[in-house]
Design a protein around this motif. Sequence first.
Motif, mmCIF file in Angstrom:
data_model
loop_
_atom_site.group_PDB
_atom_site.id
_atom_site.type_symbol
_atom_site.label_atom_id
_atom_site.label_comp_id
_atom_site.label_asym_id
_atom_site.label_seq_id
_atom_site.Cartn_x
_atom_site.Cartn_y
_atom_site.Cartn_z
ATOM 1 N N GLU A 59 37.488 24.880 42.099
ATOM 2 C CA GLU A 59 38.597 25.669 42.627
ATOM 3 C C GLU A 59 39.434 26.136 41.445
ATOM 4 O O GLU A 59 39.814 25.346 40.579
ATOM 5 C CB GLU A 59 39.478 24.870 43.595
ATOM 6 C CG GLU A 59 40.671 25.714 44.080
ATOM 7 C CD GLU A 59 41.505 25.077 45.181
ATOM 8 O OE1 GLU A 59 41.306 23.887 45.484
ATOM 9 O OE2 GLU A 59 42.363 25.798 45.733
ATOM 10 N N ASN A 116 41.927 31.033 45.487
ATOM 11 C CA ASN A 116 42.979 31.134 46.502
ATOM 12 C C ASN A 116 43.479 32.569 46.619
ATOM 13 O O ASN A 116 43.775 33.216 45.607
ATOM 14 C CB ASN A 116 44.159 30.228 46.129
ATOM 15 C CG ASN A 116 43.781 28.760 46.164
ATOM 16 O OD1 ASN A 116 43.630 28.173 47.227
ATOM 17 N ND2 ASN A 116 43.597 28.178 44.981
ATOM 18 N N GLU A 149 39.543 31.281 49.549
ATOM 19 C CA GLU A 149 40.394 30.361 50.302
ATOM 20 C C GLU A 149 41.656 31.081 50.766
ATOM 21 O O GLU A 149 42.396 31.631 49.951
ATOM 22 C CB GLU A 149 40.798 29.165 49.418
ATOM 23 C CG GLU A 149 39.638 28.283 49.030
ATOM 24 C CD GLU A 149 40.092 26.968 48.393
ATOM 25 O OE1 GLU A 149 41.312 26.702 48.318
ATOM 26 O OE2 GLU A 149 39.203 26.207 47.963
ATOM 27 N N ASP A 179 42.205 27.090 53.993
ATOM 28 C CA ASP A 179 42.827 26.092 53.124
ATOM 29 C C ASP A 179 43.932 25.359 53.882
ATOM 30 O O ASP A 179 44.465 25.887 54.860
ATOM 31 C CB ASP A 179 43.438 26.822 51.911
ATOM 32 C CG ASP A 179 43.585 25.928 50.700
ATOM 33 O OD1 ASP A 179 43.329 24.709 50.802
ATOM 34 O OD2 ASP A 179 43.935 26.457 49.631
ATOM 35 N N LYS A 200 39.194 23.324 54.634
ATOM 36 C CA LYS A 200 39.625 22.293 53.710
ATOM 37 C C LYS A 200 40.759 21.512 54.365
ATOM 38 O O LYS A 200 41.800 22.090 54.691
ATOM 39 C CB LYS A 200 40.122 22.924 52.407
ATOM 40 C CG LYS A 200 39.036 23.737 51.705
ATOM 41 C CD LYS A 200 39.496 24.231 50.344
ATOM 42 C CE LYS A 200 39.456 23.122 49.320
ATOM 43 N NZ LYS A 200 39.687 23.663 47.942
ATOM 44 N N GLU A 236 40.538 17.584 50.663
ATOM 45 C CA GLU A 236 41.350 17.775 49.446
ATOM 46 C C GLU A 236 42.098 16.491 49.121
ATOM 47 O O GLU A 236 42.446 15.732 50.028
ATOM 48 C CB GLU A 236 42.455 18.804 49.690
ATOM 49 C CG GLU A 236 42.045 20.205 49.953
ATOM 50 C CD GLU A 236 43.283 21.110 50.016
ATOM 51 O OE1 GLU A 236 43.135 22.260 49.621
ATOM 52 O OE2 GLU A 236 44.374 20.671 50.452
HETATM 53 MG MG MG Z 1 43.141 26.097 47.679
#
Ligand code: MG
Length: 284
Positions: A59, A116, A149, A179, A200, A236
Amino acid sequence: RAKDAGRNGFSFYNDSMNQDIQRKLTLNVRLHQAISLDDIEIYYQPILDLASRKIIGAEALMRWTDSELGVVSPDEFIPLAEKNGLIHKLGDIVLQRACSQAASWQSITPLKMAINFSSVQFRYSEQLQARIVEVLAQTGLPADKLDMEVTESLLIDQESGLMTMLAYLKQLGIEMSIDDFGTGYSALSYLQKFSFSKLKIDRAFINKMASSKSDKALVTAILAMAKSLEMKVVAEGIEDEQQAQFLQSHGCEFGQGYLFSRPVTAEAFTQLLMEQESLGVATA
Ligand code: MG
Ligand code: C2E
Ligand code: MG
Ligand code: MG
């Protein structure tokens, strides 16, 4: 003290409000500068297959250290950039750099790059879509090695073309992930309709699993539902072995967290990949 609070309560309140405004103004100026001086860095955090403990993804996470203010957390400067419009520039920097980095890592291992995207970036959805296609072509990163994400907030005041755009990106082979799952209010089936194939679980839930029965139950329920909808799950913020074991035994395939690695520089990440590959050869 009590007297202070009574008589000077308002002025104290105004002072802290002023400080807050002052900090935001300063951050605005410094962030503009950081972008033009190329001071924004990208760190990478490994995403692992929990069963094999192999790195299967990364990520990309923005880092900014200002010469006077020190380290400024993305939790502080991203919301600010969303308000002042700098998020478009910042988003483009991370897109370009992370895709280019991921393309070069393909020669070590077939790694997927998670980036992201702020909901604000989708306000110019046509430009964003064109830019993603362009960056993939320029960097040579295969579309199926990009994982976008986004948070559930994207779906709150959806633009009319959003579903079409997400379907288009998915059809290119790009993976769409939700996310911070659990902090918004979307139903899983609804997310699936919007082309999301992965979620996630927010680290707040993982963090509280050991102490809170309800958080543990929630995580278990999310995993069961995701499985029945054939959605992939990344947990996460895994910080200890018990969390990793519990998640894996309840069907969570992927994980990320300080237990495995903090976000690191591209150089350090390359090292992790090389070590993993040489171990793979040694034990093969
Ligand atoms: Mg993220
Ligand atoms: P996120 O996308 O949910 O990223 C995961 C955050 O959890 C990262 O924080 C990561 O460092 C942290 N984390 C991962 N594992 C652990 C762990 O085991 N324990 C703890 N305590 N934390 C862990 P970070 O890097 O500070 O980023 C915060 C948020 O800022 C991100 O949350 C994301 O929403 C935003 N952000 C960061 N980079 C970007 C970017 O390039 N674009 C956009 N739009 N947002 C970004
Ligand atoms: Mg998250
Ligand atoms: Mg977050």
